[in-house]
Enzyme design. Structure first.
Site, PDB file in Angstrom:
ATOM      1  N   CYS A 146       0.764  -0.921   0.148  1.00  0.00           N
ATOM      2  CA  CYS A 146       0.002   0.024   0.083  1.00  0.00           C
ATOM      3  C   CYS A 146       0.919   1.265  -0.154  1.00  0.00           C
ATOM      4  CB  CYS A 146      -1.043   0.055   1.211  1.00  0.00           C
ATOM      5  SG  CYS A 146      -1.815   1.440   1.648  1.00  0.00           S
ATOM      6  N   ASP A 169      -0.016  -6.015  -0.394  1.00  0.00           N
ATOM      7  CA  ASP A 169      -1.041  -6.577  -1.515  1.00  0.00           C
ATOM      8  C   ASP A 169      -0.547  -7.501  -2.099  1.00  0.00           C
ATOM      9  OD1 ASP A 169      -2.760  -4.168  -0.427  1.00  0.00           O
ATOM     10  OD2 ASP A 169      -1.428  -2.823  -1.885  1.00  0.00           O
TER      11      ASP A 169
END
Length: 282
Positions: free
Chosen positions: A190, A197
């Protein structure tokens, strides 16, 4: 760190900050992030983008009250057009959806129209929303990306910092091939919180053959890279187009869910049609 990580446009985001959860409808909770933040450094201009596509969102934690106060639940499918001024920041999307929880709506279509209106306003672009009852999705099989998986290579990784160096001279010969390559090793972080992620990526192209080892090394180099999902997909598309110069190119990533949402961006310069069936990690 991305060159725009400290941009003032990101300063007001609730992402990475302690927030109160509201359970009555509040459209102001939605926050957008200008797509220009990552497009400008890549030399991508809004009036001459080399791709089209959408950001596909799946909403797994969507609930509201009907007119009599009885809770309703649905799975939502949202498509945000690539031409929108902003992408939707995911934590704000989650907080916004939570604000439906104790709010009464007359019918399902009112909920759908409310979502479309608010998301379009925040993104400053075209948004479509579909709501599904749970029995409509029961028994839906787990999907998979068609293509050749490039992950099972006996290679040593001694650098996992992002670099495009691996794509230099990554094509060979003059023969034109058309193939679809898949990797489940995509991991970025992120932009704000640096939380991981996790995603799977499908790359379809027509052009000079791309060296699979170099492509895998390039994808693995995202492991410490900080950008939003949508930004990573556009960066990958742009890098492949720049260094490998395929005639046709489509890049599609499906990320694991967080906060009841998954994000699945795709970008293409041809007639690509994405599968919207969730993958095994979703």
């Amino acid at each position: 760190m991305s060159s725009y990580a400290n941009h003032q446009a990101l300063a007001g985001l609730t992402l990475g900050k302690s927030t109160d959860y509201r359970d009555t409808y509040d459209a102001s909770l939605l926050q957008g992030v200008p797509r220009s933040l990552n497009r400008d450094p890549l030399g991508l201009k809004a009036d001459n983008l080399p791709f089209h596509g959408t950001d596909i969102w799946t909403l797994y934690e969507l609930s509201w009250l009907n007119a009599k106060g009885l809770p309703q639940v649905a799975v939502g499918h949202v498509e945000l057009d690539y031409t929108s001024v902003n992408l939707i920041e995911s934590k704000s999307f989650k907080l916004y959806l939570n604000s439906f929880n104790q709010t009464r709506f007359n019918n399902w279509d009112e909920v759908r129209q409310t979502l479309e209106r608010d998301l379009s306003t925040c993104a400053q672009g075209k948004v479509s929303v579909a709501l599904y009852r749970l029995d409509e999705l029961e028994g839906q099989p787990i999907g998979h990306f068609n293509g050749t998986c490039i992950d099972d290579q006996d290679i040593t990784i001694d650098n996992d910092e992002f670099t495009t160096d691996y794509l230099e001279n990554a094509t060979s010969g003059e023969k034109v091939v058309e193939e679809t390559l898949v990797s489940h090793l995509l991991k970025s972080n992120c932009l704000i919180t640096h939380q991981p992620d996790w995603g799977s990526i499908q790359i379809q192209y027509r052009g000079r053959q791309i060296d699979r080892e170099k492509l895998l090394r390039y994808l693995v180099s995202f492991r410490h890279h900080n950008e939003f999902h949508e930004q990573c997909v556009e960066r990958i598309f742009n890098d492949l187009l720049r260094f490998c110069q395929p005639e046709k190119l489509s890049v599609y990533a499906r990320y694991t869910r967080r906060g009841g949402l998954d994000i699945n961006p795709w970008r293409s310069n041809n007639d690509f049609v994405p599968s919207t069936t969730r993958l095994v990690r979703q």
